[in-house]
Scaffold this active site. Structure first.
Site, short mmCIF file in Angstrom:
data_model
loop_
_atom_site.label_atom_id
_atom_site.label_comp_id
_atom_site.label_asym_id
_atom_site.label_seq_id
_atom_site.Cartn_x
_atom_site.Cartn_y
_atom_site.Cartn_z
N THR A 24 0.80 -1.23 0.00
CA THR A 24 0.00 0.00 0.00
C THR A 24 0.83 1.27 0.00
OG1 THR A 24 -0.18 0.08 2.42
CG2 THR A 24 -1.84 -1.20 1.23
N ASP A 48 -0.13 -4.92 3.18
CA ASP A 48 1.14 -4.50 3.77
C ASP A 48 1.17 -2.99 3.88
OD1 ASP A 48 4.16 -5.19 4.29
OD2 ASP A 48 4.19 -3.54 2.84
N TYR A 53 4.30 4.90 5.72
CA TYR A 53 3.44 5.11 4.55
C TYR A 53 2.36 6.15 4.81
CZ TYR A 53 5.43 0.62 2.98
OH TYR A 53 6.26 -0.40 2.62
N LYS A 83 4.73 -1.91 10.05
CA LYS A 83 6.17 -1.83 10.31
C LYS A 83 6.48 -0.71 11.29
CE LYS A 83 6.81 -3.12 5.47
NZ LYS A 83 5.54 -2.58 4.94
N HIS A 116 11.16 -2.00 10.10
CA HIS A 116 11.17 -1.56 8.71
C HIS A 116 12.57 -1.55 8.10
CE1 HIS A 116 8.64 1.09 5.77
NE2 HIS A 116 9.41 0.26 5.13
N GLN A 187 11.43 -9.14 4.87
CA GLN A 187 10.83 -8.53 3.68
C GLN A 187 11.89 -7.70 2.98
OE1 GLN A 187 7.75 -5.07 2.93
NE2 GLN A 187 6.61 -6.85 3.70
N TYR A 213 9.19 -7.33 -1.92
CA TYR A 213 8.50 -6.12 -2.39
C TYR A 213 9.10 -5.68 -3.73
CZ TYR A 213 12.32 -3.27 -0.28
OH TYR A 213 13.53 -2.71 0.07
N PRO A 215 8.17 -6.62 -6.70
CA PRO A 215 8.47 -7.84 -7.45
C PRO A 215 8.46 -7.66 -8.96
CG PRO A 215 6.21 -7.90 -6.66
CD PRO A 215 6.85 -6.69 -6.04
N LEU A 216 7.91 -6.53 -9.44
CA LEU A 216 7.90 -6.26 -10.87
C LEU A 216 8.84 -5.11 -11.23
CD1 LEU A 216 4.06 -6.65 -11.52
CD2 LEU A 216 5.88 -8.35 -11.79
#
Length: 310
Positions: A24, A48, A53, A83, A116, A187, A213, A215-216
């Site tokens: 998010t 997440d 954030y 986190k 974090h 993570q 995180y 991942p693309l």
């Protein structure tokens, strides 16, 4: 239905969680809340978030609203990750930060609470007193101090499991030398272009689940345009993004994807009707390299900043 995997805890219990979650970061305001509601509609159950954030409140609101609206949904259906803020790494402040997260989420517990980064930041009060910037690093606080605070949060039932984020092998070993509880999760950024194989192998040996995180990657990174990736995607009638996510899952990584678009959210879940062969996984693994999306250069001078392997 999203398949589930497990994280193993130091007390020999395990907790089931979805094999893919929605990140998010930068999802804010009314539009952000609607994007989370949409994600729930298409099937996401793991979300997440983080203090950093600035959106824990809207994440909690969206989930609570959906639970009220849908008779078949309860809190137990969701796996919520948040986190610890870097400015709350002092052992006596960790629980305070966790409880503020719960207040913002409107929940009694989080399923996974992460440190974090291994880097502590100075408190706003300290920054004001010494004239430093709000994100000034505080190297006087070691990661082990914050970890003791996370262990206390776990023992008090504020979180069902605890872990770390952006840690490398050296930093995890430092925790393990003093910790009573082994981190359940690490993570880290993980993708075909930045596959983190050595770190993944280490975590597997320590029985630590890897969440990946970004991942693309990002558009500027070339790995999604790799010719062999395109060929494999064509052979299984999927997009290169879907194959990239399946690669991580087949390698034992739980990807944390991010999208506010319903069609893309659904596409990212449409990855459980195929598997990659061993040869395809090896070919994708060979793409590798240092195609990293998140550099975190602003922490480069920190004493506890991750080394180059993470």
């Amino acid at each position: 239905m999203i398949p589930k995997t497990c994280i193993n805890l130091s007390d020999q219990h395990s907790i089931a969680l979805p094999t893919i979650g929605l990140g998010t970061y930068s999802i804010l305001g009314a539009d952000g809340k609607e994007a989370i509601r949409t994600a729930i509609d298409v099937g996401y159950r793991m979300f997440d978030t983080a203090v950093a954030y600035g959106n824990e409140a809207i994440v909690g609101e969206a989930i609570r609203e959906k639970i009220r609206e849908c008779n078949n949904l309860t809190r137990d259906d969701f796996f919520i990750i948040s986190k610890l803020s870097g400015s709350y790494h002092r052992q006596d402040l960790v629980e305070k930060c966790c409880r503020m997260t719960l207040d913002r989420l409107g929940m009694d517990y989080v399923d996974l609470y992460l440190m974090h980064t291994p880097v502590a930041l100075q408190s706003e009060k300290k920054c004001a007193g010494n004239g430093t910037k709000p994100n000034a690093i505080d190297d006087s606080i070691a990661p082990t101090e914050a970890w003791i605070g996370l262990e206390q949060c776990y023992q008090e039932g504020l979180c069902r499991s605890i872990g770390v984020s952006n840690f490398n092998e050296h930093q995890i070993n430092a925790l393990l030398s003093d910790a009573s509880i082994v981190p359940a999760v690490n993570q880290i950024e993980c993708s075909i272009g930045f596959n983190q194989r050595p770190m993944r192998k280490f975590c597997q040996q320590q029985n630590i689940l890897v969440m990946g995180y970004t991942p693309l990657g990002k558009q500027k990174l070339p790995f999604l345009q790799n010719n062999r990736l395109k060929e494999i995607a064509l052979s299984v009638d999927k997009t290169t993004a879907q194959v990239s996510l399946r690669y991580l899952i087949d390698e034992g990584v739980v990807p944390i994807v991010k999208s506010t678009d319903r069609k893309r959210q659904q596409e990212n879940l449409d990855i459980f009707d195929f598997k990659l062969t061993k040869q395809q996984l090896e070919e994708l693994d060979a793409i590798g390299g240092d195609q990293r999306a998140c550099k975190m250069d602003f922490l480069a001078g920190a004493k506890h900043f991750p080394f180059t392997d993470c």
